[in-house]
Design a protein around this motif. Structure first.
Motif, PDB file in Angstrom:
ATOM      1  N   MET A 230       0.851  -1.186   0.000  1.00  0.00           N
ATOM      2  CA  MET A 230       0.000   0.000   0.000  1.00  0.00           C
ATOM      3  C   MET A 230       0.891   1.241   0.000  1.00  0.00           C
ATOM      4  N   PHE A 231       0.546   2.215  -0.843  1.00  0.00           N
ATOM      5  CA  PHE A 231       1.312   3.474  -0.881  1.00  0.00           C
ATOM      6  C   PHE A 231       0.431   4.635  -0.441  1.00  0.00           C
ATOM      7  N   ASP A 232       0.963   5.464   0.437  1.00  0.00           N
ATOM      8  CA  ASP A 232       0.272   6.723   0.739  1.00  0.00           C
ATOM      9  C   ASP A 232       1.319   7.720   1.251  1.00  0.00           C
ATOM     10  N   ILE A 233       0.847   8.887   1.682  1.00  0.00           N
ATOM     11  CA  ILE A 233       1.792   9.962   2.021  1.00  0.00           C
ATOM     12  C   ILE A 233       1.832  10.247   3.514  1.00  0.00           C
ATOM     13  N   THR A 234       1.218   9.361   4.299  1.00  0.00           N
ATOM     14  CA  THR A 234       1.148   9.637   5.724  1.00  0.00           C
ATOM     15  C   THR A 234       1.551   8.409   6.536  1.00  0.00           C
ATOM     16  N   GLU A 235       1.936   8.619   7.761  1.00  0.00           N
ATOM     17  CA  GLU A 235       2.256   7.504   8.656  1.00  0.00           C
ATOM     18  C   GLU A 235       1.005   6.924   9.309  1.00  0.00           C
ATOM     19  N   ASN A 253       6.780   9.585   1.266  1.00  0.00           N
ATOM     20  CA  ASN A 253       7.604  10.713   1.737  1.00  0.00           C
ATOM     21  C   ASN A 253       8.791  10.245   2.574  1.00  0.00           C
ATOM     22  N   ASN A 254       8.872   8.940   2.768  1.00  0.00           N
ATOM     23  CA  ASN A 254       9.957   8.395   3.579  1.00  0.00           C
ATOM     24  C   ASN A 254      10.948   7.662   2.664  1.00  0.00           C
ATOM     25  N   PRO A 255      12.127   8.244   2.421  1.00  0.00           N
ATOM     26  CA  PRO A 255      13.093   7.652   1.474  1.00  0.00           C
ATOM     27  C   PRO A 255      13.467   6.213   1.825  1.00  0.00           C
ATOM     28  N   GLU A 256      13.498   5.875   3.096  1.00  0.00           N
ATOM     29  CA  GLU A 256      13.824   4.507   3.515  1.00  0.00           C
ATOM     30  C   GLU A 256      12.812   3.511   2.954  1.00  0.00           C
ATOM     31  N   ASP A 257      11.523   3.879   3.073  1.00  0.00           N
ATOM     32  CA  ASP A 257      10.447   3.013   2.584  1.00  0.00           C
ATOM     33  C   ASP A 257      10.540   2.781   1.086  1.00  0.00           C
ATOM     34  N   MET A 258      11.101   3.769   0.371  1.00  0.00           N
ATOM     35  CA  MET A 258      11.078   3.741  -1.094  1.00  0.00           C
ATOM     36  C   MET A 258      12.201   2.888  -1.698  1.00  0.00           C
ATOM     37  N   LYS A 259      13.120   2.448  -0.866  1.00  0.00           N
ATOM     38  CA  LYS A 259      14.282   1.697  -1.389  1.00  0.00           C
ATOM     39  C   LYS A 259      13.906   0.309  -1.904  1.00  0.00           C
ATOM     40  N   GLY A 260      14.535  -0.085  -3.003  1.00  0.00           N
ATOM     41  CA  GLY A 260      14.418  -1.467  -3.504  1.00  0.00           C
ATOM     42  C   GLY A 260      13.102  -1.814  -4.170  1.00  0.00           C
ATOM     43  N   LEU A 261      12.346  -0.820  -4.594  1.00  0.00           N
ATOM     44  CA  LEU A 261      11.030  -1.121  -5.180  1.00  0.00           C
ATOM     45  C   LEU A 261      11.025  -1.151  -6.704  1.00  0.00           C
ATOM     46  N   ASP A 262      12.105  -0.642  -7.332  1.00  0.00           N
ATOM     47  CA  ASP A 262      12.110  -0.596  -8.795  1.00  0.00           C
ATOM     48  C   ASP A 262      11.961  -1.992  -9.406  1.00  0.00           C
ATOM     49  N   LYS A 263      11.122  -2.074 -10.441  1.00  0.00           N
ATOM     50  CA  LYS A 263      10.911  -3.306 -11.202  1.00  0.00           C
ATOM     51  C   LYS A 263      10.493  -4.494 -10.331  1.00  0.00           C
ATOM     52  N   THR A 264       9.602  -4.258  -9.386  1.00  0.00           N
ATOM     53  CA  THR A 264       9.192  -5.362  -8.509  1.00  0.00           C
ATOM     54  C   THR A 264       7.703  -5.712  -8.607  1.00  0.00           C
ATOM     55  N   PHE A 265       6.901  -4.890  -9.294  1.00  0.00           N
ATOM     56  CA  PHE A 265       5.450  -5.141  -9.257  1.00  0.00           C
ATOM     57  C   PHE A 265       4.896  -5.645 -10.592  1.00  0.00           C
ATOM     58  N   ASP A 266       3.920  -6.556 -10.468  1.00  0.00           N
ATOM     59  CA  ASP A 266       3.178  -7.011 -11.655  1.00  0.00           C
ATOM     60  C   ASP A 266       2.102  -5.998 -12.027  1.00  0.00           C
ATOM     61  N   PHE A 267       1.518  -5.388 -11.018  1.00  0.00           N
ATOM     62  CA  PHE A 267       0.405  -4.472 -11.263  1.00  0.00           C
ATOM     63  C   PHE A 267       0.362  -3.426 -10.151  1.00  0.00           C
TER      64      PHE A 267
END
Ligand SMILES: [Zn+2]
Ligand SMILES: [Zn+2]
Length: 380
Positions: A230-235, A253-267
């Motif tokens: 799930m993605f959103d902009i709040t804690e 908005n949290n750079p830590e959360d965003m790491k390692g997600l490139d090319k990982t989703f089917d949809f």
């Protein structure tokens, strides 16, 4: 036997007394309207067309507040007509049926979603995709009903609606009627693209925007066996996502959360109703991954996508938009939801102008978890 006869008699009596007809056959209705752009909600009396041979009349029990309603009240998608009674998430009980109606009887639960009519013969209509009718689907409110004297349609923040039975949704008796209304827009809008994308067990699925649509999307994807982020902009919603079955919550908005997600989703399903960067999600798709877009921000905040982002990154990706669902699919969604106990999380409010105004403010402030539903029976 005796008991059911009494019940039937009571229902018929209720139908006759609660909704009288004017001399011209029109049915008096009352609800809450805004009288100008960005206006406040105030009581409004109007009429519905008479119950035709193929129509049913519904006493509205619950009406959901959809983010689209706010966009219309604020004229975010262009000029509107006022007074406007919003509401296209409607759950109620049938109180009258036309003589040729076959699918409903008095006393049944019934629902109405975003549209109440279409041409019924174009290619889209023939494919049960009435929302894409080539002559234009007739919207539940802010629409012109060309099959009923071009009347201006008014929505569900009201006590009754008259609709062709083909555009009403059957609601099973065992459904939790307090929570059914939001399924008719938030539910189908997220269900349909998930089905179009062919989401299946083990797929990695992202849902961007954790509001009314997003919280339905996560539930449908989880029910199909997908691993959902799930993605959103709040804690504040992190726990809610995990509670609804997501394996991960990403605060963008949290750079830590965003790491390692490139090319990982089917949809990835984007339900975001505000300005955002679609490319960010595109980059997270695997080869042949799909981005389904259902969120429609205000025109002034509309995101754009460069074709370069589709051709250059070296991973074939598909982007598609989707708008609600046809009546057949909406019925499937409703039956699937009730059978699998998938419902929106709702906060029920009283039917009053001040209450609706306050709910709108909370939606604007991102304070709603996850859908307001107006109890129309509390209208004075
Ligand atoms: Zn809606
Ligand atoms: Zn059509």
């Amino acid at each position: 036997m005796k008991k059911s006869l009494i019940l039937a008699a009571t229902l018929i009596f209720t139908a006759m007394t609660a909704f009288a007809q004017n001399n011209d056959g029109r049915i008096p209705a009352k609800g809450f309207a805004v009288y100008e752009e960005k206006g406040h909600f105030k009581p409004y009396e109007f009429t519905r067309h008479a119950v035709g041979d193929h129509d049913i009349q519904i006493e509205i029990l619950y009406a959901g507040i959809c983010h689209s309603d706010l966009h219309h009240v604020f004229a975010d998608w262009g000029a509107e007509e006022y007074p406007m009674v919003p509401g296209h998430e409607i759950a109620g009980r049938v109180v009258a049926v036309g003589k040729d109606v076959t699918r409903f009887k008095v006393g049944d639960y019934a629902g109405i979603g975003c549209m109440i009519g279409s041409c019924r013969h174009c290619d889209a209509c023939e494919q049960d995709l009435e929302q894409y009718c080539e002559e234009g689907a007739i919207m539940t409110y802010h629409g012109i009903d060309r099959y009923n004297d071009n009347e201006h349609t008014q929505g569900g923040y009201s006590n009754t609606y008259v609709v062709a039975e083909d555009f009403a949704i059957k609601v099973p008796d065992n459904a939790d009627i307090t929570k059914v209304a939001p399924l008719l827009c938030a539910g189908i809008t997220s269900y349909s693209p998930i089905m179009q994308a062919g989401v299946k067990k083990g797929d990695k699925v992202g849902v961007a925007g954790f509001g009314g649509l997003g919280h339905m999307g996560v539930q449908y994807a989880v029910s199909l066996g997908a691993e959902v982020t799930m993605f959103d902009i709040t804690e504040e919603k992190r726990e809610d996502a995990l509670r609804m079955g997501a394996v991960r919550y990403v605060n963008v908005n949290n750079p830590e959360d965003m790491k390692g997600l490139d090319k990982t989703f089917d949809f990835i399903l984007s339900t975001i109703p505000a300005k955002y960067e679609p490319v960010m999600y595109l980059k997270m798709l695997k080869l042949d991954g799909q981005l389904g877009i259902v969120g429609l921000p205000a025109f002034r905040n509309m995101p754009t996508l460069s074709v370069a982002e589709l051709v250059m990154p070296g991973a074939r990706r598909k982007v598609f938009g989707s708008q609600i669902g046809g009546i057949k699919e909406t019925q499937e969604m409703l039956d699937y939801s009730v059978a699998n106990n998938i419902y929106p999380e709702v906060e029920i409010i009283k039917a009053g102008g001040a209450e609706i105004d306050k709910a709108y403010q909370n939606v604007l402030d991102g304070k709603v978890k996850f859908r307001y539903v107006i109890d129309m029976k509390t209208m004075k």
